[in-house]
Write a protein that holds these residues in place. Structure first.
Motif, PDB file in Angstrom:
ATOM      1  N   GLU A   1      -3.184  -8.804   3.042  1.00  0.00           N
ATOM      2  CA  GLU A   1      -3.180  -8.858   4.519  1.00  0.00           C
ATOM      3  C   GLU A   1      -4.090  -7.868   5.431  1.00  0.00           C
ATOM      4  O   GLU A   1      -4.380  -8.308   6.580  1.00  0.00           O
ATOM      5  CB  GLU A   1      -1.451  -8.713   4.936  1.00  0.00           C
ATOM      6  N   MET A   2      -4.099  -6.673   4.949  1.00  0.00           N
ATOM      7  CA  MET A   2      -4.784  -5.824   5.651  1.00  0.00           C
ATOM      8  C   MET A   2      -5.943  -4.917   5.034  1.00  0.00           C
ATOM      9  O   MET A   2      -5.844  -4.605   4.105  1.00  0.00           O
ATOM     10  CB  MET A   2      -3.675  -4.497   5.871  1.00  0.00           C
ATOM     11  N   THR A   3      -7.040  -5.245   5.746  1.00  0.00           N
ATOM     12  CA  THR A   3      -8.401  -4.620   5.359  1.00  0.00           C
ATOM     13  C   THR A   3      -9.170  -4.513   6.558  1.00  0.00           C
ATOM     14  O   THR A   3      -9.144  -5.418   7.349  1.00  0.00           O
ATOM     15  CB  THR A   3      -8.876  -5.373   4.235  1.00  0.00           C
ATOM     16  N   SER A   4     -10.098  -3.377   6.364  1.00  0.00           N
ATOM     17  CA  SER A   4     -10.948  -3.384   7.452  1.00  0.00           C
ATOM     18  C   SER A   4     -12.310  -2.637   7.060  1.00  0.00           C
ATOM     19  O   SER A   4     -12.247  -1.773   5.877  1.00  0.00           O
ATOM     20  CB  SER A   4     -10.375  -2.198   8.690  1.00  0.00           C
ATOM     21  N   PHE A   5     -13.245  -2.908   7.467  1.00  0.00           N
ATOM     22  CA  PHE A   5     -14.460  -2.161   7.272  1.00  0.00           C
ATOM     23  C   PHE A   5     -15.035  -1.233   7.920  1.00  0.00           C
ATOM     24  O   PHE A   5     -16.068  -0.631   7.800  1.00  0.00           O
ATOM     25  CB  PHE A   5     -15.478  -3.382   6.971  1.00  0.00           C
ATOM     26  N   ASN A   6     -14.120  -0.751   8.765  1.00  0.00           N
ATOM     27  CA  ASN A   6     -14.631   0.360   9.659  1.00  0.00           C
ATOM     28  C   ASN A   6     -13.349   1.264   9.914  1.00  0.00           C
ATOM     29  O   ASN A   6     -12.610   1.157  11.051  1.00  0.00           O
ATOM     30  CB  ASN A   6     -15.105  -0.026  10.912  1.00  0.00           C
TER      31      ASN A   6
ATOM     32  N   THR B   1     -20.409   1.434   7.169  1.00  0.00           N
ATOM     33  CA  THR B   1     -19.342   2.057   7.722  1.00  0.00           C
ATOM     34  C   THR B   1     -18.438   2.498   6.564  1.00  0.00           C
ATOM     35  O   THR B   1     -18.650   2.029   5.576  1.00  0.00           O
ATOM     36  CB  THR B   1     -18.532   1.567   8.947  1.00  0.00           C
ATOM     37  N   VAL B   2     -17.310   3.428   6.903  1.00  0.00           N
ATOM     38  CA  VAL B   2     -16.448   3.499   5.648  1.00  0.00           C
ATOM     39  C   VAL B   2     -15.211   2.585   5.921  1.00  0.00           C
ATOM     40  O   VAL B   2     -14.882   2.217   6.984  1.00  0.00           O
ATOM     41  CB  VAL B   2     -15.742   4.955   5.973  1.00  0.00           C
ATOM     42  N   TRP B   3     -14.867   2.258   4.719  1.00  0.00           N
ATOM     43  CA  TRP B   3     -13.725   1.076   4.578  1.00  0.00           C
ATOM     44  C   TRP B   3     -12.528   1.544   4.402  1.00  0.00           C
ATOM     45  O   TRP B   3     -12.300   2.788   4.310  1.00  0.00           O
ATOM     46  CB  TRP B   3     -13.978   0.246   3.306  1.00  0.00           C
ATOM     47  N   GLU B   4     -11.542   0.681   5.008  1.00  0.00           N
ATOM     48  CA  GLU B   4     -10.045   1.143   5.031  1.00  0.00           C
ATOM     49  C   GLU B   4      -9.460   1.107   3.609  1.00  0.00           C
ATOM     50  O   GLU B   4      -8.904   2.035   3.147  1.00  0.00           O
ATOM     51  CB  GLU B   4      -9.301  -0.013   5.561  1.00  0.00           C
ATOM     52  N   ARG B   5      -9.914   0.450   2.718  1.00  0.00           N
ATOM     53  CA  ARG B   5      -9.555   0.465   1.400  1.00  0.00           C
ATOM     54  C   ARG B   5     -10.680   0.827   0.507  1.00  0.00           C
ATOM     55  O   ARG B   5     -11.751   0.310   0.816  1.00  0.00           O
ATOM     56  CB  ARG B   5      -8.954  -0.968   0.779  1.00  0.00           C
ATOM     57  N   TRP B   6     -10.487   1.216  -0.739  1.00  0.00           N
ATOM     58  CA  TRP B   6     -11.615   1.563  -1.504  1.00  0.00           C
ATOM     59  C   TRP B   6     -12.183   0.226  -2.134  1.00  0.00           C
ATOM     60  O   TRP B   6     -13.458   0.282  -2.243  1.00  0.00           O
ATOM     61  CB  TRP B   6     -10.819   2.157  -2.852  1.00  0.00           C
ATOM     62  N   ASP B   7     -11.400  -0.727  -1.954  1.00  0.00           N
ATOM     63  CA  ASP B   7     -12.014  -1.879  -2.456  1.00  0.00           C
ATOM     64  C   ASP B   7     -11.757  -3.170  -1.149  1.00  0.00           C
ATOM     65  O   ASP B   7     -11.408  -4.143  -1.708  1.00  0.00           O
ATOM     66  CB  ASP B   7     -11.298  -2.448  -3.675  1.00  0.00           C
TER      67      ASP B   7
ATOM     68  N   PRO C   1       0.730  -1.276  -0.291  1.00  0.00           N
ATOM     69  CA  PRO C   1       0.002   0.117   0.024  1.00  0.00           C
ATOM     70  C   PRO C   1       0.956   1.296  -0.175  1.00  0.00           C
ATOM     71  O   PRO C   1       0.275   2.542  -0.138  1.00  0.00           O
ATOM     72  CB  PRO C   1      -0.798  -0.117   1.150  1.00  0.00           C
ATOM     73  N   ILE C   2       2.189   0.958   0.235  1.00  0.00           N
ATOM     74  CA  ILE C   2       2.936   2.218   0.151  1.00  0.00           C
ATOM     75  C   ILE C   2       3.438   2.847  -1.132  1.00  0.00           C
ATOM     76  O   ILE C   2       4.009   3.786  -1.213  1.00  0.00           O
ATOM     77  CB  ILE C   2       4.161   1.812   1.078  1.00  0.00           C
TER      78      ILE C   2
ATOM     79  N   THR D   1      -6.671   8.845  -5.244  1.00  0.00           N
ATOM     80  CA  THR D   1      -6.018   9.526  -4.303  1.00  0.00           C
ATOM     81  C   THR D   1      -6.157   8.505  -2.953  1.00  0.00           C
ATOM     82  O   THR D   1      -6.976   7.592  -2.779  1.00  0.00           O
ATOM     83  CB  THR D   1      -6.552  10.539  -3.741  1.00  0.00           C
ATOM     84  N   GLY D   2      -5.100   8.471  -2.448  1.00  0.00           N
ATOM     85  CA  GLY D   2      -4.815   7.678  -1.052  1.00  0.00           C
ATOM     86  C   GLY D   2      -5.139   8.382   0.225  1.00  0.00           C
ATOM     87  O   GLY D   2      -6.009   9.566  -0.080  1.00  0.00           O
ATOM     88  N   PHE D   3      -4.695   8.229   1.570  1.00  0.00           N
ATOM     89  CA  PHE D   3      -4.879   8.910   2.505  1.00  0.00           C
ATOM     90  C   PHE D   3      -4.305  10.427   2.623  1.00  0.00           C
ATOM     91  O   PHE D   3      -5.069  11.187   3.167  1.00  0.00           O
ATOM     92  CB  PHE D   3      -4.038   8.211   3.816  1.00  0.00           C
TER      93      PHE D   3
END
Length: 764
Positions: A651-656, A633-639, A489-490, A590-592
């Motif tokens: 490895e890293m995804t969250s739905f909040n 809720t807003v997700w960590e990743r767009w997908d 993700p970097i 765009t990202g963060f």
């Protein structure tokens, strides 16, 4: 912040046996005789771990997870409770139930816990005042006793296990014979760490009933609460003694079963063993981020009214509202609100469900203006900023990735950089106080946070290259750029030096402005001059012929919104940003770093339609794609979830995660039309800018001076606006369309305006 600190005389005590990490501590005492009636009784209480205090078995308050998570090395907060009504004549029992909490439970993704200490301990003092002025103090000391509870395991990540067969109320009763109870010992600690809470306590906020109970293809009993929430299940049940009910929690379903992979190592599993009688269960020593639960072992048939979900977060007062004619946008806004609720549980966290739940500084740096509109977060973030200050003071001005900084105790993976200031994340030390200043206008709060703001600004100054650019060292940069590889993700398109230098310029302007407000002209001059140097360096090295190095949406958005460009350069950047957005089919790129600012950069350079197109796009990646996929809720990743309903393979995804919900700030200011012209909204800018086919919008905000409300409609090319302004506030009202430049200055009252806008509502 509470001005007075309590002067403690009690000892911090630990049980002689750990009792499975959930010991009970008790002290029996009689009220002193001959002094008349009790006129007041106050309990001061804190713990290493979490503590639930009671008197004669009655909970002292409805707070949970006290004393929360602070930078325990330097700040241990205590609560103060009026307990006058709980004391009885004759003997009473002061009880303290402990749990692991953040102090000793698992934290982060290392699989490890007990970063702050190996022993649970409690500190309490009961001060009783009588009619004749006599005072009696009952405090924790070596005369207390400790014993087992019905909780056999507890961890914030892994859940709680309760065996109702072990439940006994005897420990709350004076004179009870208690077997298996042992003594306590005092634990050394620094009383200077003890501070009253500056922010609110964590409480149960609301209760949700299941919307559906069914059997999955694999035969599991699943429960859907209809909303991704944070908290736990509560229920009363009767079944054969020894029956074990197991509850697993998850945010999503995958292939019609509970989708637990994103939790990583967090078990998020509660276990309840029945006594044979009617048992009431509520696991208050853990919390879960979930919408779905899988229940096994339930005696008989599980029905929708068998259990309920208790929503838990810090006590916050809702201040800002928004709604409009587009149902998907309204759902997006609700998702942002729920994301805040789930992640404002004592510490502003990135996510509330997996083995992480850390106070990532970058997330709140992005989200603070949105949060400060939706809720009164002044006390909540003030308290957290005290930890930011404590951490950076003990790290030579370095603001870490997470606060409280537990990562300093974790063996970082080799891919992880040595700790150093990093753009956006460390910038939270300036951006969050500045967002609070704009929202609430509290000069004292700004003064409290000013030392951390300047310490951060000076540390980064030492990291600049000879060219005055921040272009060396590790950066998260435009983290989670949707075009970066899922497992990396970097790897963003945006040049890290461009992003970091732009962010540092913004920080310097805020620090200089804060110095101005606080009457520190030397600092204001110093940081202002440094900002000018950084700005010139940015333009010299990164801007040429209307293009910015790495030529992607994020670098244009930051350069525009952080005031690094002027004149033709600024217009060229806006035009290029709109072109890039259109070429990408209005999908987000765009990202963060860029996401909180991209719509604003478009609308402030004459591309309002492009901003709306971006906001209203439904194809992935976009803000509305998760909404079309049923997100609450807003997700960590767009997908985080792919269009076929499978979970992102990374490895890293969250739905909040609230960070990408920072676009709500633009919705509040540009669609709703409410923004502060002066800190604390003593002057308000009302500038609703309709577009995107919206036919109406309504917003309201409780400011420190009273409630501001806006409501507008579009019918063809006719725009009608109603604005309500509270006493003592003035508003600058700007209308859309050709007359947009003529602003009306108005005072208290309700005002109505009409204007003609070209072409009426269209959405390209």
């Amino acid at each position: 912040m509470p001005s007075h600190h309590h002067a403690w005389s009690a000892d911090l005590i630990a049980p002689d046996d750990d009792f499975a990490g959930a010991p009970l501590l008790r002290k029996e005492f009689a009220l002193d005789d001959g002094h008349g009636a009790v006129t007041s009784a106050t309990l001061f209480v804190t713990a290493h771990g979490i503590v639930e205090p009671s008197i004669n078995g009655v909970p002292v308050s409805d707070e949970v997870l006290t004393p929360g998570w602070s930078s325990y090395e330097w700040r241990l907060r205590y609560r103060t409770h009026d307990v006058t009504r709980l004391l009885s004549s004759g003997s009473s029992v002061l009880g303290l139930a402990l749990g692991n909490g953040w102090f000793r439970g698992r934290l982060g993704w290392s699989g490890k816990g007990a970063f702050y200490g190996s022993e649970l301990a409690a500190l309490a003092e009961l001060h009783v005042t009588f009619e004749d002025g006599h005072r009696q103090v009952v405090g924790t000391d070596s005369s207390w006793r400790s014993g087992p509870s019905a909780t056999t395991a507890n961890d914030l990540y892994d859940g709680q296990s309760i065996d109702a067969r072990l439940e006994s109320r005897a420990w709350t009763v004076p004179g009870a014979e208690l077997t298996g109870w042992v003594g306590v010992h005092s634990v050394e600690h620094d009383p200077a760490r003890l501070q009253p809470y500056a922010g609110p306590a964590v409480r149960r906020q609301e209760v949700l009933k299941p919307v559906r109970v069914w059997t999955s293809p694999a035969g599991a009993t699943l429960v859907d609460f209809g909303q991704n929430l944070v908290g736990w299940l509560r229920f009363t049940v009767q079944g054969p003694a020894g029956t074990e009910i197991v509850v697993r929690h998850a945010e999503v379903l995958e292939n019609d079963e509970l989708g637990t992979r994103p939790l990583r190592s967090a078990a998020a599993t509660d276990r309840f063993v029945l006594s044979g009688d009617q048992d009431s269960f509520e696991p208050t020593k853990t919390f879960h981020g979930f919408r779905y639960a899988e229940v096994t072992g339930w005696p008989g048939e599980l029905a929708a009214d068998s259990l309920e979900a208790v929503v838990v977060h810090s006590e916050l007062r809702r201040t800002g509202t928004f709604e409009c004619s587009d149902d998907l946008l309204n759902q997006l806004h609700r998702n942002v609100v729920w994301g805040l609720k789930g992640n404002f549980l004592d510490v502003p966290t990135d996510c509330p469900q997996r083995d992480e739940r850390l106070g990532w500084t970058g997330d709140i740096a992005a989200f603070a203006p949105t949060a400060a509109y939706l809720y009164d977060v002044s006390g909540f973030l003030d308290d957290w900023l005290a930890d930011v200050d404590a951490e950076q003071q003990h790290a030579d001005g370095l603001v870490p990735f997470v606060v409280p900084d537990v990562l300093k105790y974790v063996d970082a993976p080799s891919s992880f950089p040595a700790p150093e200031s990093t753009a956006i994340w460390s910038d939270a030390a300036a951006w969050v106080p500045w967002a609070l200043w704009r929202a609430y206008g509290d000069r004292d709060a700004l003064a409290r946070h000013y030392p951390a703001m300047t310490a951060h600004a000076r540390r980064v100054e030492s990291l600049l290259s000879e060219t005055d650019l921040w272009d060396t060292g590790f950066q998260f940069g435009d983290w989670l750029d949707p075009q970066a590889p899922p497992d990396d993700p970097i790897k963003a398109k945006a040049d890290n030096g461009v992003v970091a230098t732009a962010c540092y310029h913004r920080t310097l302007r805020q620090v200089a402005a804060a110095a101005e407000v606080l009457g520190r002209p030397d600092d204001a001059g110093y940081f202002s001059a440094l900002a000018d140097r950084v700005r010139s360096a940015f333009r010299k090295h990164y801007v040429s012929d209307g293009r910015i190095t790495s030529d992607c949406a994020t670098v244009y958005a930051l350069a525009i919104e952080f005031d690094l460009l002027e004149g033709q350069d600024r217009q060229d950047a806006g035009d290029r940003l709109a072109q890039l957005a259109q070429e990408n089919g209005w999908r987000v790129s765009t990202g963060f770093a860029g996401t909180p600012f991209v719509t604003g950069a478009l609308s402030s350079t004459g591309h309002l339609d492009a901003a709306y197109n971006l906001l209203l796009e439904r194809q992935c990646p976009s803000w509305l794609y998760p909404v079309t996929m049923g997100a609450t809720t807003v997700w960590e990743r767009w997908d985080s979830m792919l269009p076929d309903g499978t979970i992102n393979p990374g490895e890293m995804t969250s739905f909040n995660h609230y960070a990408l919900g920072a676009v709500a700030d633009w919705m509040h200011r540009t669609i709703g039309g409410i923004a502060p012209l002066e800190p604390g909204y003593s002057r308000v800018l009302v500038e609703a800018r309709p577009g995107g086919g919206l036919t109406w919008a309504r917003s309201g905000l409780d400011t420190p001076h009273g409630r501001v409300e806006t409501s507008w409609t579009v019918d063809g090319d006719a725009f009608a606006l109603e604005v309500t302004v509270p006493e003592g506030v003035s508003a600058s009202v700007r209308l859309p369309g050709p007359d947009g430049d003529s602003a009306a200055e108005v005072g208290a009252g309700t005002h109505r305006y009409t204007a003609t806008i070209a072409g009426g509502p269209e959405h390209g």
